[in-house]
Design a protein around this motif. Structure first.
Motif, short mmCIF file in Angstrom:
data_model
loop_
_atom_site.label_atom_id
_atom_site.label_comp_id
_atom_site.label_asym_id
_atom_site.label_seq_id
_atom_site.Cartn_x
_atom_site.Cartn_y
_atom_site.Cartn_z
N SER A 34 2.55 1.74 -3.41
CA SER A 34 1.60 2.24 -4.41
C SER A 34 1.34 3.73 -4.20
O SER A 34 1.30 4.51 -5.16
N PHE A 58 0.83 -1.20 0.00
CA PHE A 58 0.00 0.00 0.00
C PHE A 58 0.87 1.26 0.00
O PHE A 58 0.61 2.21 -0.73
N LEU A 111 -5.86 6.37 1.36
CA LEU A 111 -4.69 6.65 0.54
C LEU A 111 -3.71 7.57 1.28
O LEU A 111 -2.49 7.41 1.18
N ASP A 117 -1.88 5.46 3.74
CA ASP A 117 -0.92 4.58 3.07
C ASP A 117 0.44 5.26 2.92
O ASP A 117 1.48 4.61 3.07
N LEU A 158 2.15 6.92 -6.91
CA LEU A 158 1.15 7.93 -7.28
C LEU A 158 1.64 9.33 -6.93
O LEU A 158 1.45 10.28 -7.71
N LYS A 203 -7.67 3.36 -7.29
CA LYS A 203 -7.11 2.31 -6.43
C LYS A 203 -8.15 1.68 -5.50
O LYS A 203 -7.79 0.85 -4.65
N LYS A 204 -9.42 2.06 -5.67
CA LYS A 204 -10.49 1.52 -4.83
C LYS A 204 -10.23 1.81 -3.34
O LYS A 204 -10.48 0.98 -2.46
N ARG A 205 -9.68 3.00 -3.08
CA ARG A 205 -9.40 3.42 -1.72
C ARG A 205 -10.09 4.75 -1.48
O ARG A 205 -10.30 5.55 -2.40
N ASP A 208 -7.02 9.44 -7.94
CA ASP A 208 -6.12 8.33 -7.64
C ASP A 208 -6.77 7.38 -6.63
O ASP A 208 -6.62 6.15 -6.73
#
Length: 478
Positions: free
Chosen positions: A178, A175, A225, A228, A182, A218-220, A214
């Motif tokens: 990623s 996580f 995010l 993360d 980004l 990322k389905k967050r 973003d």
């Protein structure tokens, strides 16, 4: 050793008149010649003479490659004051005269001059001051930007992640990795909109202000995010500092645009790391960034005529298979593409080889040195200064040329054991006098190679001024 035909004996590509080298008696030559190891040819840099035969000792890994020498990497070691640095300095200068390019990572300070010991040689060859890194910055301090556009996108992401992981002391999770990728992309976009190149502070800012699109991709959620990448942003703040806290470990060295003083096209580039604390995270990260910068910019494919491969004609050598090679360059008059040869020198290399992360980074240089047209040279005192980590051992095994100066008994025996040298060499190494070394080139051992210097080289390569009275004695070898 040489009769100089130019006022500047170290200027690139000027000729020298080589005089024959002899031993003191013809009897010693007669006794030794039947069992003397073969010469390395006549092409390359003159080192000095092979004492037992009296023959000139000429060495060049690029000329000897493939003829008993599988690679061009070298390690030089021995007690203080025996001649290690002096050898490598004169060797590098003489190779420059043959058209090579040299980069030096200099971590050995001369206190009386307040600079690294390679600075004087670099100025004499190029007229340029060393690229000096100073924690906190300041006058004449240099900076390298890990976000510099000269570093390709994928390599840049890998580099920034390495910086964060070294600062954090452990690998990033999926996580966090990623979120970092980004943030690097968003930092580029935002900096480009402002008409400038991004820096690490832009990445930290992007980690703390993730983009909604973003998060959706990322389905967050935006909060997820943010969480993360929050720890990575704190690491970058600690390393580079902030407006509120100007005390980062890398402040003034990696937190701004690349300095104009970093000119990798010069014949010799000296990176002065003498003010950076050894063994700390700053040194580790700085060498990591320099390594990637060199790989992406300095080691780019280039012919000895100065042209890129695309400027050379393709010449088919086998019509049935379609095999081809790079031939002539009509613009430069070059008849055939020949990869430009480069030399990377690591002074006081225990800083690098003793750190597994740095040893692993440089292992790529060593492993692919032949493809790069690169020779790596490491200067250390003793192998006991270096740990036995797998990364370090892998680096040592890829040194196809080993130069050993005099050592004390315990160090000599340890060196022989770790390098797999014949047992008789341990006592031989202990008895070597100053300026004389045992060379192992490939599988061939040259028991006594005397390094010879010109008068000009003695002054430029002398590095023991604090311990010597120059008014009553001549310069020593190291």
């Amino acid at each position: 050793m040489t009769g100089l035909l130019n006022l500047n004996p170290l200027a690139p590509r000027y000729e020298t008149a080589r005089r024959p080298l002899y031993t003191e008696t013809t009897t010693s030559q007669a006794l030794y010649l039947p069992i003397a190891p073969p010469t390395l040819g006549t092409a390359g840099a003159v080192i000095g003479r092979e004492l037992y035969s009296g023959k000139a000792f000429i060495y060049c890994p690029f000329s000897a490659f493939g003829d008993g020498l599988p690679g061009g990497n070298m390690i030089a070691m021995g007690d203080t004051g025996r001649g290690k640095s002096s050898l490598v300095k004169t060797y590098a200068a003489r190779q420059i005269r043959l058209g090579r390019k040299v980069v030096v990572l200099d971590t050995k300070e001369q206190k009386e001059r307040e600079e690294g010991e390679w600075a004087a040689l670099g100025r004499s060859l190029t007229g340029r001051a060393p690229v000096k890194f100073t924690p906190g910055g300041g006058a004449r301090a240099s900076c390298i930007n890990p976000m510099d556009p000269a570093i390709a996108g994928k390599r840049q992401i890998e580099l920034v992640r390495t910086i964060v992981e070294l600062g954090l002391g452990r690998p990033l999770g999926e996580f966090a990795g990623s979120a970092l990728r980004l943030a690097i992309r968003r930092a580029h976009q935002r900096a480009t909109a402002d008409g400038r190149s991004p820096v690490l502070a832009d990445v930290a800012a992007a980690l703390r202000s993730p983009d909604a699109t973003d998060a959706v991709a990322k389905k967050r959620s935006e909060e997820e995010l943010l969480n993360d990448g929050l720890e990575a942003s704190y690491v970058l703040d600690r390393l580079c500092g902030t407006e509120q806290d100007a005390s980062g470990d890398l402040l003034g060295m990696l937190d701004g645009p690349t300095s104009l003083s970093v000119d990798l096209d010069a014949d010799m580039v000296v990176f002065d790391l003498t003010k950076v604390p050894s063994g700390g995270v700053a040194m580790t990260i700085l060498v990591a960034v320099i390594s990637v910068f060199l790989e992406e910019v300095w080691l780019r494919p280039l012919c000895e005529c100065g042209a890129e491969p695309s400027q050379h004609e393709r010449r088919v050598v086998d019509t049935s298979s379609g095999a081809w090679e790079l031939g002539a360059n009509p613009d430069s008059g070059c008849r055939r593409y020949t990869q430009r040869k480069r030399i990377l020198v690591c002074e006081e290399a225990w800083h690098i080889l003793g750190t597994p992360q740095l040893a692993a980074l440089l292992e790529k240089f060593l492993k692919f040195a032949r493809g790069y047209g690169l020779s790596c040279i490491f200067i250390v005192h003793h192998l006991s200064d270096i740990d036995d980590s797998p990364e370090t051992q892998a680096a040592l095994k890829m040194a196809d040329t080993v130069v050993v100066y005099s050592m004390k008994k315990s160090e000599a025996e340890d060196t022989v054991r770790r390098l797999g040298l014949p047992a008789w060499t341990a006592e031989h190494i202990m008895r070597l006098r100053r300026g004389v070394a045992l060379w192992k080139v490939g599988e061939v051992i040259y028991p006594g190679v005397q390094h010879l210097l010109t008068e000009a080289e003695q002054h430029l390569c002398f590095s023991s001024g604090s311990m010597t009275d120059l008014t009553t004695s001549s310069p020593d070898l190291e």
